[in-house]
Enzyme design. Structure first.
Site, mmCIF file in Angstrom:
data_model
loop_
_atom_site.group_PDB
_atom_site.id
_atom_site.type_symbol
_atom_site.label_atom_id
_atom_site.label_comp_id
_atom_site.label_asym_id
_atom_site.label_seq_id
_atom_site.Cartn_x
_atom_site.Cartn_y
_atom_site.Cartn_z
ATOM 1 C CB THR A 95 -0.912 0.006 1.237
ATOM 2 O OG1 THR A 95 -1.696 -1.192 1.234
ATOM 3 C CG2 THR A 95 -1.835 1.208 1.223
ATOM 4 C CE LYS A 171 -5.029 -2.583 0.897
ATOM 5 N NZ LYS A 171 -4.530 -1.849 2.017
ATOM 6 C CE LYS A 239 1.619 2.951 5.126
ATOM 7 N NZ LYS A 239 1.315 2.091 3.923
#
Length: 294
Positions: A95, A171, A239
């Site tokens: 990711t 994603k 994040k």
């Protein structure tokens, strides 16, 4: 197939084990050497550097933590990019930011190296069971090359486009929805308790009446019965949310809920919850924020 696998964290290690169990030959590398040992016992070969993991590989899979790790592992000394050849398919399961995905696409194209994005949805236990959902984007021919490997890891695959950044963008959008879902569940549980209703009774009733979602049920269970070992953490959720907000800003979209969630994640980290399970930490923040200020 002969595969190089870089990144053996909570998600990467079970994915690598699945590939070995399916009969593939793996050369593995991780920044922390101790994480390679269980895979070596399963028959994997240890690579001394990211570049060495590529030697003779049909494909290299990267499952690294963040953009910074990619800079080090792909572009640093003995990095992967200089070792890749046009015969090797690079599959990025990490990711990462949309900006980095776009850069990787350009760098691979410059070198004539095939590149496919294949980020995954699922916690470590889902990876262990081979039931991830994988979002894939890239040239059709290369997506088909990647599919036999991805099938071993997944219960389903969504091909969302021909540009790798589309998969990485999707994603991030999915992870934003997970954070939003956890936030609403957490506040729903806080509300239920304020009315003398057990959170589990509240959830079972609402899920049966409205959502009928095993996904909601799985996260509710984590929140109400915290696991001993965290899956994803608050740090990781923060994040991903930051990368989501950066991508939305670059695309000209302002998303108020994302901004509010970012403040909650920042508060959670300041209060020492960074390494707490993502869902458990968000629920803890919902409880703390519900208490009247003194």
């Amino acid at each position: 197939m002969k595969i190089g696998f870089l990144g053996l964290g909570r998600m990467g290690a079970p994915m690598a084990h699945r590939l070995i169990a399916a009969g593939h030959e793996l050369s593995v590398w991780n920044r922390t050497e101790g994480r390679t040992e269980p895979l070596l016992r399963d028959g994997a070969i240890a690579a001394a550097t990211p570049a060495e993991a590529e030697l003779g590989a049909d494909a290299v899979i990267t499952m690294l933590f963040d953009d910074y790790a990619h800079e080090e592992v792909l572009f640093g000394p003995n990095g992967l990019m200089e070792a890749l050849t046009p015969a090797t398919l690079h599959i990025s399961c990490s990711t990462i930011s949309v900006a980095l995905s776009e850069r990787l696409t350009r760098e691979h194209a410059k070198r004539g190296i095939p590149f496919v994005a294949a980020p995954v949805f699922g916690r470590p236990n889902v990876a262990e069971a081979g039931k991830l959902w994988i979002v894939v984007a890239g040239p059709q021919e290369q997506v088909e090359r990647a599919r036999p490997l991805l099938d071993v890891l997944s219960r389903g695959i969504s091909v969302v486009g021909t540009e790798p950044n589309q998969a990485h963008a999707l994603k991030l959008g999915g992870n934003f929805l997970i954070s939003a879902m956890i936030h609403s569940l957490g506040e729903g549980f806080v509300y239920a308790q304020s009315q003398g209703i057990e959170p589990e009774v509240f959830f079972e009733t609402v899920n049966s009446a409205l959502f009928q979602s095993p996904f909601y049920a799985a996260y509710a269970k984590v929140m109400l019965h915290p696991p001993e070992i965290p899956g994803s953490t608050i740090e990781l959720g923060a994040k991903d949310l930051r990368l989501f907000r950066e991508a939305s800003t670059a695309g000209g979209a302002r998303l108020s809920l994302a901004e509010d969630l970012a403040k909650i994640f920042a508060d959670a980290q300041r209060q020492g919850l960074g390494n707490t399970d993502w869902a458990v930490g968000q629920y803890e923040m919902a409880q703390r924020r519900s208490r009247p200020e003194k």
